[in-house]
Design a protein around this motif. Structure first.
Motif, mmCIF file in Angstrom:
data_model
loop_
_atom_site.group_PDB
_atom_site.id
_atom_site.type_symbol
_atom_site.label_atom_id
_atom_site.label_comp_id
_atom_site.label_asym_id
_atom_site.label_seq_id
_atom_site.Cartn_x
_atom_site.Cartn_y
_atom_site.Cartn_z
ATOM 1 N N TYR A 42 0.862 -1.176 0.000
ATOM 2 C CA TYR A 42 0.000 0.000 0.000
ATOM 3 C C TYR A 42 0.903 1.233 0.000
ATOM 4 C CZ TYR A 42 -4.240 -2.663 1.081
ATOM 5 O OH TYR A 42 -5.303 -3.512 1.036
ATOM 6 N N GLY A 48 -3.368 3.732 -2.615
ATOM 7 C CA GLY A 48 -3.663 2.533 -3.379
ATOM 8 C C GLY A 48 -2.559 1.489 -3.271
ATOM 9 N N TRP A 49 -2.579 0.575 -4.211
ATOM 10 C CA TRP A 49 -1.717 -0.608 -4.161
ATOM 11 C C TRP A 49 -0.784 -0.643 -5.361
ATOM 12 C CZ3 TRP A 49 -1.130 -4.791 -7.491
ATOM 13 C CH2 TRP A 49 -0.514 -5.940 -6.976
ATOM 14 N N GLU A 82 -8.699 5.899 3.010
ATOM 15 C CA GLU A 82 -8.453 4.986 1.887
ATOM 16 C C GLU A 82 -9.042 5.633 0.633
ATOM 17 O OE1 GLU A 82 -8.470 0.454 2.705
ATOM 18 O OE2 GLU A 82 -10.432 0.952 1.874
ATOM 19 N N THR A 96 -10.609 6.875 -2.715
ATOM 20 C CA THR A 96 -11.482 6.334 -3.759
ATOM 21 C C THR A 96 -11.583 7.297 -4.946
ATOM 22 O OG1 THR A 96 -13.434 7.284 -2.655
ATOM 23 C CG2 THR A 96 -12.878 4.986 -2.149
ATOM 24 N N PRO A 124 -6.526 1.119 -7.157
ATOM 25 C CA PRO A 124 -7.393 1.394 -6.002
ATOM 26 C C PRO A 124 -7.566 0.165 -5.111
ATOM 27 C CG PRO A 124 -8.687 1.209 -8.024
ATOM 28 C CD PRO A 124 -7.249 1.205 -8.444
#
Length: 261
Positions: free
Chosen positions: A101, A119-120, A191, A193, A205
């Motif tokens: 992350y 995000g990742w 987190e 979006t 995402p």
């Protein structure tokens, strides 16, 4: 005729049945309790995800933990990313791939900031290789995302350890990450979006949480355990009736033989 019920073999069976019934009652009630907990959690998370965004400062402030009831609540915050204090969170698989992350503080003014999980990203070729991370946007941005509680070893099941590469952590814990930063972090993290303006490139995402079936399996298991109570009692009665029938048949057979003689 029913004196056999007091023999050691039958007394042992009575004890087994009398122990099984309350055990099944307990297991059924436990499953029903889990059903209620998971259903309530599913309803809360779903409602929070679907609700309209609210300003972050209404739900999260420096020095204050995020409430359980505000988990995954949509929030909106405006500020400027601080890439000099960005972090990567190790061991975060997504879609079957190992990765990280990407955390970047968003400075909101008045000496405060919030951690944003942007995000990742996929892991590098080796465990020590740095992944490719899209840089954060420059200038002022407005972030919309899900408010999350800070992670702990107890809540995440992930154990902290030392010796990590610089700029990497295992847990998203605002209290620990905030130590030594030039501003105060609000409790929890966001987190991401949506972001305005949209970046040219961005990490993948993070998917919405899987709220599952709201404990439907627990409800089924609870009903199953209570059905087992009926099966145990019915089986107990059936064995007694069969034993009585066999004894009656045996006595009638003896009477027939005696009469024939």
């Amino acid at each position: 005729m029913y004196r056999f019920l007091l023999t050691p073999r039958w007394l042992a069976l009575h004890v087994v049945v009398l122990l099984v019934i309350p055990a099944f009652v307990f297991l059924g009630r436990w499953q029903f309790g889990r059903f209620e907990e998971r259903s309530a959690n599913s309803e809360l998370v779903t409602a929070n995800i679907e609700a309209a965004p609210v300003p972050l400062e209404k739900l999260a402030l420096p020095g204050r933990r995020v409430r359980e009831a505000d988990r995954f609540r949509k929030v909106q915050v405006t500020g400027t990313y601080d890439p000099t204090h960005a972090l990567l969170v190790r061991r975060r698989p997504q879609e079957g791939l190992n990765g990280f992350y990407v955390l970047t503080p968003l400075v909101t003014g008045n000496g405060t900031a919030v951690i944003v999980n942007r995000g990742w990203v996929k892991a590098g070729a080796t465990a020590d290789a740095a992944p490719e991370v899209p840089p954060p946007s420059t200038g002022q941005v407005t972030v919309t995302g899900r408010l999350r509680l800070s992670e702990t070893e107890e809540s995440s099941g992930i154990r902290e350890r030392s010796g990590l590469p610089p700029g990497q952590v295992l847990l998203i814990n605002a209290d620990k990450i905030g130590q030594g930063l030039p501003y105060r972090l609000v409790g929890g993290y966001v987190e991401l979006t949506e972001q305005s303006p949209e970046p040219a490139t961005a990490p993948a995402p993070v998917p919405e949480p899987d709220v599952g079936a709201g404990g439907g399996l627990n409800l089924a298991y609870g009903i199953q355990w209570w059905l087992f109570i009926g099966i145990a009692v019915a089986g107990w009665i059936l064995l007694i009736r069969r034993e009585v029938a066999e004894r009656k048949a045996g006595e009638q057979s003896k009477e027939s033989v005696t009469a024939a003689n």
